[in-house]
Design an enzyme around this catalytic site. Structure first.
Site, PDB file in Angstrom:
ATOM      1  N   LEU A 298      -7.494  21.865  41.461  1.00 44.98           N
ATOM      2  CA  LEU A 298      -7.506  22.165  39.999  1.00 44.98           C
ATOM      3  C   LEU A 298      -8.951  22.570  39.414  1.00 44.98           C
ATOM      4  CD1 LEU A 298      -5.170  19.672  38.584  1.00 44.98           C
ATOM      5  CD2 LEU A 298      -4.516  21.987  39.423  1.00 44.98           C
ATOM      6  N   PRO A 299      -9.835  23.518  40.302  1.00 44.26           N
ATOM      7  CA  PRO A 299     -10.945  23.856  39.486  1.00 44.26           C
ATOM      8  C   PRO A 299     -10.734  24.373  38.121  1.00 44.26           C
ATOM      9  CG  PRO A 299     -10.109  25.476  41.480  1.00 44.26           C
ATOM     10  CD  PRO A 299      -9.207  24.535  41.306  1.00 44.26           C
ATOM     11  N   HIS A 300     -11.765  23.917  37.324  1.00 48.78           N
ATOM     12  CA  HIS A 300     -11.758  24.338  35.759  1.00 48.78           C
ATOM     13  C   HIS A 300     -13.014  24.286  35.525  1.00 48.78           C
ATOM     14  CE1 HIS A 300     -11.281  20.024  36.126  1.00 48.78           C
ATOM     15  NE2 HIS A 300     -11.794  19.905  34.960  1.00 48.78           N
ATOM     16  N   ALA A 301     -13.063  25.177  34.161  1.00 49.77           N
ATOM     17  CA  ALA A 301     -14.223  25.179  33.245  1.00 49.77           C
ATOM     18  C   ALA A 301     -14.119  25.448  32.041  1.00 49.77           C
ATOM     19  CB  ALA A 301     -15.489  26.101  33.998  1.00 49.77           C
TER      20      ALA A 301
ATOM     21  N   LEU B 276      -8.480  26.898  36.272  1.00 49.41           N
ATOM     22  CA  LEU B 276      -8.016  27.116  34.758  1.00 49.41           C
ATOM     23  C   LEU B 276      -9.306  27.048  34.125  1.00 49.41           C
ATOM     24  CD1 LEU B 276      -5.841  26.591  32.656  1.00 49.41           C
ATOM     25  CD2 LEU B 276      -6.028  24.326  32.933  1.00 49.41           C
TER      26      LEU B 276
END
Length: 160
Positions: free
Chosen positions: A75-78, A113
């Site tokens: 779930l890579p996110h920033a 996301l």
């Protein structure tokens, strides 16, 4: 439609975050860095944010600890100042890749996301929403069994 089960609220929220063209079936990636770069470029085409800026934000988050949450899911996110509302891309990889996941298992399901820097807004719990949805019994299996992008999106969001 009568007779159809209700769509869980998490799934409905995800349907608003993931555009139909933001679902990728059979994506190829040479590794974690290449995947994050590809996803950042794709997101930049849909958003008013530079791809290099997106990638830098994703890499800063990964430096804090891998977003590979286990069981083949990442779930890579920033959080980004320039973003007004959550934006997501769902990808099922053609071949699993190493992602430094907490269980050390390779990753084949990825949900990028991007969130507004301001914690308020329309979807303040978007990350928790996707994480909950992916933990639901059978969802990961349905995603892995999806035959195309529309089926992949429907498996996660409850509708095409």
């Amino acid at each position: 439609m009568a007779g159809e089960p209700p769509v869980p609220s998490d799934a409905a929220s995800l349907g608003r975050i993931l555009a139909p063209d933001g679902v990728l079936h059979g994506l190829r990636a040479a590794g974690k860095a290449a995947l994050l770069g590809d996803l950042a470029r794709r997101a930049a085409r849909a958003l008013p944010i530079d791809g290099a800026e997106l990638l830098a934000a994703l890499l800063r988050r990964e430096d804090l600890g891998s977003t590979g949450v286990g069981d083949g899911v990442a779930l890579p996110h920033a959080r980004l100042e320039a973003l007004a509302r959550p934006f997501g891309i769902l990808a099922r990889l053609r071949e699993p890749i190493a992602f430094d996941a907490i269980d050390e298992a390779p990753v084949d399901l990825v949900c990028l996301l991007l969130l507004p820097a301001d914690a308020g807004g329309e979807h303040p719990n978007a990350l928790a929403c996707i994480a909950r949805r992916l933990r639901e019994p059978g969802i990961a299996a349905a995603l892995r069994g999806a035959r195309d992008a529309a089926t992949l999106r429907a498996a996660l969001c409850g509708r095409p």
